[in-house]
Design a protein around this motif. Sequence first.
Motif, PDB file in Angstrom:
ATOM      1  N   THR A   4       0.840  -1.197   0.000  1.00 63.69           N
ATOM      2  CA  THR A   4       0.000   0.000   0.000  1.00 63.69           C
ATOM      3  C   THR A   4       0.876   1.248   0.000  1.00 63.69           C
ATOM      4  O   THR A   4       1.869   1.310   0.725  1.00 63.69           O
ATOM      5  N   LYS A   6       0.330   5.711  -0.132  1.00 65.73           N
ATOM      6  CA  LYS A   6      -0.730   6.663   0.216  1.00 65.73           C
ATOM      7  C   LYS A   6      -0.184   8.082   0.214  1.00 65.73           C
ATOM      8  O   LYS A   6       0.989   8.300   0.512  1.00 65.73           O
ATOM      9  N   THR A   7      -1.056   9.043  -0.099  1.00 68.35           N
ATOM     10  CA  THR A   7      -0.718  10.455   0.029  1.00 68.35           C
ATOM     11  C   THR A   7      -1.993  11.248   0.262  1.00 68.35           C
ATOM     12  O   THR A   7      -3.092  10.773  -0.033  1.00 68.35           O
ATOM     13  N   THR A   8      -1.830  12.454   0.779  1.00 65.00           N
ATOM     14  CA  THR A   8      -2.944  13.394   0.896  1.00 65.00           C
ATOM     15  C   THR A   8      -2.669  14.545  -0.052  1.00 65.00           C
ATOM     16  O   THR A   8      -1.623  15.196   0.040  1.00 65.00           O
ATOM     17  N   ILE A  91      -7.567   1.457  -5.933  1.00 68.27           N
ATOM     18  CA  ILE A  91      -7.258   2.848  -5.612  1.00 68.27           C
ATOM     19  C   ILE A  91      -8.502   3.475  -4.983  1.00 68.27           C
ATOM     20  O   ILE A  91      -9.592   3.395  -5.566  1.00 68.27           O
ATOM     21  N   THR A  92      -8.335   4.098  -3.826  1.00 66.55           N
ATOM     22  CA  THR A  92      -9.448   4.817  -3.208  1.00 66.55           C
ATOM     23  C   THR A  92      -9.151   6.309  -3.218  1.00 66.55           C
ATOM     24  O   THR A  92      -8.007   6.736  -3.050  1.00 66.55           O
ATOM     25  N   GLU A  94     -10.557   9.488  -1.254  1.00 72.07           N
ATOM     26  CA  GLU A  94     -11.379   9.888  -0.109  1.00 72.07           C
ATOM     27  C   GLU A  94     -11.293  11.398   0.062  1.00 72.07           C
ATOM     28  O   GLU A  94     -10.280  11.925   0.520  1.00 72.07           O
ATOM     29  N   ILE A 101      -7.519  12.040   0.140  1.00 75.81           N
ATOM     30  CA  ILE A 101      -6.595  10.977   0.550  1.00 75.81           C
ATOM     31  C   ILE A 101      -6.634   9.927  -0.556  1.00 75.81           C
ATOM     32  O   ILE A 101      -7.697   9.378  -0.870  1.00 75.81           O
ATOM     33  N   THR A 103      -5.164   6.391  -1.883  1.00 69.74           N
ATOM     34  CA  THR A 103      -4.524   5.164  -1.411  1.00 69.74           C
ATOM     35  C   THR A 103      -4.529   4.132  -2.530  1.00 69.74           C
ATOM     36  O   THR A 103      -5.578   3.848  -3.107  1.00 69.74           O
ATOM     37  N   GLU A 104      -3.356   3.577  -2.815  1.00 69.35           N
ATOM     38  CA  GLU A 104      -3.225   2.508  -3.809  1.00 69.35           C
ATOM     39  C   GLU A 104      -2.735   1.250  -3.108  1.00 69.35           C
ATOM     40  O   GLU A 104      -1.746   1.293  -2.377  1.00 69.35           O
ATOM     41  N   THR A 105      -3.419   0.148  -3.351  1.00 72.20           N
ATOM     42  CA  THR A 105      -2.996  -1.147  -2.829  1.00 72.20           C
ATOM     43  C   THR A 105      -2.841  -2.077  -4.020  1.00 72.20           C
ATOM     44  O   THR A 105      -3.741  -2.167  -4.858  1.00 72.20           O
ATOM     45  N   GLN A 122       5.304   4.688  -4.675  1.00 75.56           N
ATOM     46  CA  GLN A 122       5.155   5.874  -3.838  1.00 75.56           C
ATOM     47  C   GLN A 122       5.736   7.099  -4.538  1.00 75.56           C
ATOM     48  O   GLN A 122       5.173   8.193  -4.461  1.00 75.56           O
TER      49      GLN A 122
END
Length: 136
Positions: A4, A6-8, A91-92, A94, A101, A103-105, A122
Amino acid sequence: MKITVKTTVNAPVEKVWQLWNNPDDITKWCSPSPEWHTPRSENDLREGGSFTSTMAARDGSMSFDFKGTYTKVDHNRFIAYTIEDGRKVEITFEGQAGQTILTETFDAENINPVEMQQGGWQAILDNFKKYAEAGV
């Protein structure tokens, strides 16, 4: 094994979704480092649709196509796809208070170390954040 990243992003989810999925934008942010770029991108963003992004070394020494097929698309919220080698990616998006936000898993591959894979994905995500926040 799943990895996973992630970034904002300091941008509303609608803008992030657009920049993430528009082929013209993808060619501007989809690279892990300045030595790489994405000269070509095609994207048919719908369940059953496919995408291809050509990633290439700027010095011309190497290139490859990153391809997949979408399995789920929930506008401004979620994307799932299967890469051409069979690995799954989710990919979410949010959105909250003008930020997103992201997020990739993804399923790890068996060739490169997990740390290298996580670092590469990343780096691309960080490059996207920089592009999205640059006031495009």
